[in-house]
Write an enzyme that holds these catalytic residues in place. Sequence first.
Site, PDB file in Angstrom:
ATOM      1  N   ARG A   1      42.815  68.650  87.539  1.00  0.00           N
ATOM      2  CA  ARG A   1      44.457  68.241  87.268  1.00  0.00           C
ATOM      3  C   ARG A   1      45.228  69.361  87.649  1.00  0.00           C
ATOM      4  NH1 ARG A   1      43.842  63.612  84.093  1.00  0.00           N
ATOM      5  NH2 ARG A   1      41.594  63.542  83.441  1.00  0.00           N
TER       6      ARG A   1
ATOM      7  N   GLN B   1      36.012  55.931  81.460  1.00  0.00           N
ATOM      8  CA  GLN B   1      36.371  57.145  80.354  1.00  0.00           C
ATOM      9  C   GLN B   1      37.999  57.408  81.029  1.00  0.00           C
ATOM     10  OE1 GLN B   1      33.563  59.633  82.330  1.00  0.00           O
ATOM     11  NE2 GLN B   1      34.934  61.386  82.059  1.00  0.00           N
TER      12      GLN B   1
ATOM     13  N   GLY C   1      34.918  76.125  88.255  1.00  0.00           N
ATOM     14  CA  GLY C   1      34.398  75.796  87.095  1.00  0.00           C
ATOM     15  C   GLY C   1      32.995  75.155  87.102  1.00  0.00           C
ATOM     16  N   HIS C   2      33.147  73.998  87.855  1.00  0.00           N
ATOM     17  CA  HIS C   2      32.105  73.300  88.141  1.00  0.00           C
ATOM     18  C   HIS C   2      30.660  74.288  88.825  1.00  0.00           C
ATOM     19  CE1 HIS C   2      35.238  70.142  88.711  1.00  0.00           C
ATOM     20  NE2 HIS C   2      34.417  69.801  87.589  1.00  0.00           N
TER      21      HIS C   2
ATOM     22  N   ASN D   1      35.562  66.446  92.554  1.00  0.00           N
ATOM     23  CA  ASN D   1      36.675  67.455  93.083  1.00  0.00           C
ATOM     24  C   ASN D   1      36.446  68.655  92.398  1.00  0.00           C
ATOM     25  OD1 ASN D   1      40.160  68.106  92.034  1.00  0.00           O
ATOM     26  ND2 ASN D   1      39.392  67.710  94.008  1.00  0.00           N
TER      27      ASN D   1
ATOM     28  N   ASP E   1      35.713  71.621  77.843  1.00  0.00           N
ATOM     29  CA  ASP E   1      36.093  70.245  77.283  1.00  0.00           C
ATOM     30  C   ASP E   1      35.107  70.286  75.924  1.00  0.00           C
ATOM     31  OD1 ASP E   1      37.350  68.534  79.463  1.00  0.00           O
ATOM     32  OD2 ASP E   1      35.841  69.485  80.526  1.00  0.00           O
TER      33      ASP E   1
HETATM   34  P1  AMP Z   1      34.617  67.027  85.019  1.00  0.00           P
HETATM   35  O1  AMP Z   1      34.396  66.890  86.435  1.00  0.00           O
HETATM   36  O2  AMP Z   1      35.892  67.535  84.870  1.00  0.00           O
HETATM   37  O3  AMP Z   1      34.073  65.785  84.225  1.00  0.00           O
HETATM   38  O4  AMP Z   1      33.753  68.269  84.625  1.00  0.00           O
HETATM   39  C1  AMP Z   1      32.612  68.208  84.782  1.00  0.00           C
HETATM   40  C2  AMP Z   1      31.931  69.553  83.853  1.00  0.00           C
HETATM   41  O5  AMP Z   1      32.501  70.646  84.292  1.00  0.00           O
HETATM   42  C3  AMP Z   1      32.220  69.277  82.509  1.00  0.00           C
HETATM   43  O6  AMP Z   1      31.095  69.694  81.540  1.00  0.00           O
HETATM   44  C4  AMP Z   1      33.362  70.216  82.298  1.00  0.00           C
HETATM   45  O7  AMP Z   1      33.649  70.675  80.845  1.00  0.00           O
HETATM   46  C5  AMP Z   1      33.019  71.408  83.248  1.00  0.00           C
HETATM   47  N1  AMP Z   1      34.245  71.996  83.733  1.00  0.00           N
HETATM   48  C6  AMP Z   1      35.538  71.617  84.127  1.00  0.00           C
HETATM   49  N2  AMP Z   1      36.327  72.692  84.340  1.00  0.00           N
HETATM   50  C7  AMP Z   1      35.731  73.766  83.953  1.00  0.00           C
HETATM   51  C8  AMP Z   1      35.979  75.050  83.766  1.00  0.00           C
HETATM   52  N3  AMP Z   1      37.143  75.494  83.982  1.00  0.00           N
HETATM   53  N4  AMP Z   1      35.163  76.103  83.385  1.00  0.00           N
HETATM   54  C9  AMP Z   1      33.824  75.669  83.010  1.00  0.00           C
HETATM   55  N5  AMP Z   1      33.495  74.557  83.055  1.00  0.00           N
HETATM   56  C10 AMP Z   1      34.345  73.376  83.418  1.00  0.00           C
END
Ligand code: AMP
Length: 254
Positions: free
Chosen positions: A187, A61, A36-37, A32, A150
């Site tokens: 989210r 998790q 950020g990613h 998703n 995170d």
């Molecule tokens: P997730 O898919 O939510 O597990 O996130 C994967 C990676 O993307 C993790 O290292 C998160 O900290 C990072 N991440 C998610 N949202 C952001 C954001 N808004 N800015 C920077 N990194 C992000």
Amino acid sequence: MTQVITSIQEWQAIRQKITTTKNIGFVPTLGNLHIGHQSLLEKSKQQNEITVLSIYVNRTQFNDPKDFNDYPRTFASDIELAKNIGIDFIIMPEDCALYPDDYCYHVNEMDFSRFLEGPYRPGHFSGVLTIVLKLFQIVKPTRTYLGEKDYQQLELIRGMVKAFFLDVEIVACPTIREADNLPYSSRNSRLSSSERNQASKFPAIFFQKKSCEEITNELLNAGFIVDYIQDYQHRRYGAVKIGAVRLIDNYARI
Ligand code: AMP
């Protein structure tokens, strides 16, 4: 060209042939994908010859099975985003393939994981550390790119790398935010438009130079459920809920 790989064995065969002189950047995600990613992927592209993205919605998790079931799975658009950036490999392992141990082995951290998010998400960090260790062993990256959004997770992965002498460099990436300062998050898409309007108040209140108690009271008055607003090692952390959606944030305090 971007290669999408669903078989761990297929990836391992490719990995064996990559010469040791080539740096591999790794971005583990739940998919998703958003801006950020994308920032993590772009940084990895700049710093490494090869970038590997993993997309895996890791059941262990999620402390709430409903949250796991409802987690947005947008694989087609995720692949598109990764292709547009020129990511070399997308690894999307099948569910059971990552758990040949039938979920018997876990990584448990006994200190920091018990604070902040810990009490609100039992088992969450154990699930994260376990899957990240598995993915490191499979991908064998030179560097891994993790978001400061995170921050507790970032610190716990840093600690695991140190504790188990893992040969991977951690690159922390700044939180990417929407125009109103709310961090981009998968989210956010679950917020209704009125909830999204309310979510704007979270950064507006959270970033004020006031005590944790004052911030908590202002958030409560603004209609949030407040899980915690807490200072820990020169950083302020916050977690609130709007309806069923949980939002987290943090920043360094100087
Ligand atoms: P997730 O898919 O939510 O597990 O996130 C994967 C990676 O993307 C993790 O290292 C998160 O900290 C990072 N991440 C998610 N949202 C952001 C954001 N808004 N800015 C920077 N990194 C992000």
